[in-house]
Design a protein around this motif. Structure first.
Motif: not given
Lengths: 403, 212
Positions: A243-258
């Motif tokens: 769940d931590v990885v999922k949350e960080v990916l969500r935040e990252f996608n928001e930042l990077a547009g990935t």
């Protein structure tokens, strides 16, 4: 103070090793310790250049072995430092006895593993046999497809490690990714530093060694009375790390547009047959799936990004409706059964009343070139097994062996 | 007739020798492609990397993100930076190269374009390649001679890039190569001093390349 070099995002041509060094510069680690081994050597060389030019604040410890590299990093992380190392193949094995210590001590270390085949025979090229030795070490593991993904993954790994309080390995395939030049969209330095937040030894770990007002013991003995409880705590942390990885990916996608996810499906929705794969082969497999679709075969690909903890639900969700699945293992477990990715996929699907037929293909050992034709061959063999045109004596085929 | 990216990815296979800058040329090519806003890729294949051993390097350039990273098997362009390949071919019985040298004719189609570093004429090169009467375009430039005259060292990269600018003007041009050289050579004053000579070599490569 670290120098601000890149003020706005830009796309450049970089190898994986260059991209990782760039991420290390932007992360501005407190401590890096490393010992050279191909194909990781060049990576630390690029970083050492940044250090020598005064661009980072890092304490770079040039140790005399990988065992010491991991020891130094464990000490640094326990003190509250943002710390990393990188290695490959036998280098990882030499640091191995410290790996389960880093994970049970819940240290947010990041490590780049530039995947290289294990000796013997001596070989400097890529396979996943080094990463597979660490699969039960308690470290989280991400696999990456190209230099862009490797660059992004190291940045997200720092946040995953610090939120989950578990060490993370970022796998980057030796030569195929580490030395191949490709497009890399770089963040501005400030974006990376803002997103990760300033490293603060008082808060990076809950009980830093340096906090002399609240002295703690690391490395205490836990005999039969407490060992189980301490392992159970680690078990819970590892299970919830997904769940931590999922949350960080969500935040990252928001930042990077990935649109990074734990697993990445390609044309699976209506597929009958699929390849499951990790790392740089995913693009070659997607190319093969496209070719088969032109011939009327409903083929797809599932790329696994998060290998530890294993994303069971996401695997099931993406594969449950398929007729047959070819699992590609860039490693041979030499165990009379099948290799790690196959075992994990099989175990994930076992509880389903109806599940796809599975077959394991060992491929790409010691840097053996992986071609679209190889992927078509795997698909063909899978389809022939499924339709009964061919038979098998075990779950495992060597995809590329010369007989 | 120049190649265009409108038809899709262009795949290139480079034939050189370790230590003669083929990897550097391929990297520069990918870098220039990225600077032009395309997706560029260069894959150096590292065997037992020793100075002087034959190497094959692969590049791709595309308007779309590049999915594949396997070796180029059906090249649109073959670049031979190592002049000895043509000498070996000319001297060989039945046009067979020694096993240690990757054959530049492997996997070619009628459309494959050759860019060759050699003092011979393009007609002679085409004959040695066994492509007489075929529609293939075979281009030759004496990049080694140009490099020795302009740079004073056997680094044929920029002269080869000049020839490529003629074949692939969409991707390679003087201005972008200048930018690339300034970035990669700019950190060292010793290297920086070599930029004008390299640009001159590129210009000569562009002007002196001849095709048959």
């Amino acid at each position: 103070m670290a120098v601000e070099l890149i003020k706005e995002r830009k796309t450049v041509a970089m190898t994986g090793n260059q991209a990782i060094a760039e991420a290390m510069r932007q992360i501005n680690y407190d401590v890096v310790a490393a010992y050279p081994i191909s194909p990781q050597t060049e990576l630390m060389g690029f970083f050492a250049e940044y250090l020598a030019n005064g661009l980072v604040d890092t304490e770079f410890v040039t140790v005399e072995s990988e065992h010491s590299a991991m020891s130094a990093i464990i000490g640094a992380a326990a003190s509250g430092a943002r710390a990393m190392t990188a290695t490959a193949a036998q280098g990882l094995l030499y640091m191995y006895e410290n790996l389960p210590i880093a994970s049970n001590w819940r240290l947010p270390i990041t490590m780049v593993l530039v995947n290289r085949a294990l000796s013997a025979p001596l070989n400097i090229h890529c396979d996943h046999s080094d990463a597979m030795t660490a699969r039960d070490s308690g470290w989280l593991q991400l696999f990456t497809e190209n230099s862009q993904e490797a660059y992004h993954s190291l940045i997200m790994a720092v946040k995953i490690a610090e939120k989950a309080l578990l060490p993370v390995i970022v796998n980057m395939e030796g030569y195929i990714v580490s030395h191949t030049i490709g497009n890399v969209n770089l963040f501005a330095d400030a974006e990376v530093r803002d997103w990760l937040g300033e490293s603060d030894w008082r808060t990076t770990v809950p009980h830093p060694l340096l906090d002399t007002d609240h002295p703690v013991t690391y490395g205490a003995t836990a005999l039969p009375d407490y060992y189980t409880e301490l392992k159970y705590q680690q078990h819970v942390a590892t299970w919830s790390a997904k769940d931590v990885v999922k949350e960080v990916l969500r935040e990252f996608n928001e930042l990077a547009g990935t649109d990074y996810a734990l697993v990445e499906p390609y044309k699976l929705e209506d597929a009958d047959f699929a390849i499951v794969v990790m790392g740089s082969t995913a693009g070659v497999a997607r190319t093969a799936a496209d070719i088969l679709r032109e011939r009327g075969v409903k083929a797809g690909v599932l790329k696994v990004r998060l290998f530890r903890p294993f994303p069971v639900d996401e695997i099931v969700e993406n594969l449950k409706h398929l007729k047959a699945v070819a699992v590609l293992d860039r490693h041979d477990s030499m165990n009379g059964l099948a290799s790690p990715l196959f075992q994990d996929i099989a175990a994930s699907l076992y509880h389903l009343p109806e599940r796809p037929m599975l077959h394991d293909f060992v491929y790409g050992l010691g840097g053996r070139e992986v071609t679209v034709e190889d992927m078509l061959k795997a698909f063909n063999r899978l389809i022939n097994l499924y339709t009964g045109k061919e038979t098998r004596s075990s779950f495992v085929d060597y995809l590329q062996v010369r007989e | 007739m120049a190649l265009s990216l409108d038809k899709g990815t262009i795949e290139i296979r480079w034939h050189g020798r370790g230590g003669q800058g083929t990897v550097t040329a391929a990297k520069m090519f990918a870098s220039v492609a990225v600077k032009k806003g395309f997706h560029g890729q260069s894959i150096p294949m590292f065997g037992l990397e020793r100075s002087g051993t034959p190497v094959a390097v692969y590049s791709r350039v595309s308007k779309e993100p590049i999915q594949r990273n396997d070796p180029v098997r059906k090249p649109d362009v073959v670049v031979i930076t190592d002049p000895s390949v043509m000498v070996f071919l000319a001297a060989s019985q039945g046009g067979k190269l020694p096993e240690s040298i990757p054959d530049p004719r492997e996997g070619i189609t009628d459309e494959t374009v050759f860019i060759i570093n050699s003092p011979m004429s393009p007609e002679e090169a085409k004959r040695i390649l066994g492509l007489e009467g075929k529609p293939n375009k075979v281009c030759v430039v004496d990049a080694t001679k140009i490099a020795l005259e302009e740079i004073g060292r056997n680094v044929p990269n920029t002269a080869i890039l000049g020839a490529m600018a003629k074949i692939l003007p969409e991707v390679v041009d003087m201005e972008t190569v200048r930018e690339e050289l300034e970035e990669s050579f700019g950190a060292s004053s010793k290297l920086k001093a070599l930029i004008p000579a390299n640009l001159k070599a590129m210009e000569r490569g562009y002007n002196e390349v001849r095709c048959a």
